[in-house]
Design a protein around this motif. Structure first.
Motif, PDB file in Angstrom:
ATOM      1  N   GLN A  83       0.838  -1.211   0.000  1.00 44.64           N
ATOM      2  CA  GLN A  83       0.000   0.000   0.000  1.00 44.64           C
ATOM      3  C   GLN A  83       0.866   1.252   0.000  1.00 44.64           C
ATOM      4  O   GLN A  83       0.565   2.220  -0.698  1.00 44.64           O
ATOM      5  N   LYS A  86       2.255   1.741  -3.433  1.00 37.78           N
ATOM      6  CA  LYS A  86       1.167   2.177  -4.309  1.00 37.78           C
ATOM      7  C   LYS A  86       0.837   3.657  -4.081  1.00 37.78           C
ATOM      8  O   LYS A  86       0.576   4.392  -5.028  1.00 37.78           O
ATOM      9  N   THR A  89       3.993   5.792  -5.507  1.00 35.14           N
ATOM     10  CA  THR A  89       4.275   5.681  -6.935  1.00 35.14           C
ATOM     11  C   THR A  89       3.262   6.490  -7.746  1.00 35.14           C
ATOM     12  O   THR A  89       2.064   6.393  -7.509  1.00 35.14           O
ATOM     13  N   ASP A  91       0.741   7.587 -10.705  1.00 39.44           N
ATOM     14  CA  ASP A  91      -0.228   6.789 -11.460  1.00 39.44           C
ATOM     15  C   ASP A  91       0.272   6.360 -12.837  1.00 39.44           C
ATOM     16  O   ASP A  91       0.071   5.202 -13.226  1.00 39.44           O
ATOM     17  N   LEU A  94       2.478   3.374 -12.446  1.00 37.65           N
ATOM     18  CA  LEU A  94       1.703   2.182 -12.095  1.00 37.65           C
ATOM     19  C   LEU A  94       1.024   1.585 -13.319  1.00 37.65           C
ATOM     20  O   LEU A  94       0.962   0.362 -13.484  1.00 37.65           O
TER      21      LEU A  94
END
Length: 132
Positions: A83, A86, A89, A91, A94
């Motif tokens: 998490q 995430k 990082t 978008d 990703l």
């Protein structure tokens, strides 16, 4: 010592038929029971195989509990780390990583071949470097 005494070793002496003979028999029975219980208790203490099995079972149970606890802790920390990555990082990165992972899953055979070729190349290069 006469011959009668030698042949009667271990056999109970005849009990007198007097007034204290019932008490004496009861005392002998109690003593036998106590002796039997003592022998059983000593046999249990001397049974090392059973003791080892009990100890092994206890240690195995403790190890299973500890493994379950550690596994749960690892899952929690992994989830938090994922998490955090995430969240940090961007978008677009990703999305690109997701696309690359999808492409790698779809074409895993060519990737394995390229990986194997790189490993062979490095091993050959290393072995030639050792000969010089």
């Amino acid at each position: 010592m006469n011959d009668d005494a030698r042949t009667n070793i271990g056999t109970p002496a005849p009990t007198p038929a007097g007034p204290g003979s019932a008490e004496l028999r009861d005392q002998v029975e109690r003593t036998r029971d106590e002796l039997g219980q003592t022998v059983e208790a000593l046999a249990v203490k001397a049974d090392l195989k059973a003791q080892a099995k009990e100890k092994t079972s206890a240690v195995k149970g403790q190890a299973a509990e500890k493994a379950a606890l550690v596994t749960e802790q690892i899952r929690e920390k992994t989830g938090r780390a994922a998490q955090l990555v995430k969240d940090v990082t961007p978008d677009p990165l990703l999305e690109k990583a997701g696309q690359a992972a999808t492409a790698a899953r779809a074409n895993h055979t060519p990737l394995l071949v390229v990986g194997a070729a790189v490993v062979v190349f490095l091993l050959v290069r290393r072995s030639r470097g050792c000969r010089r």
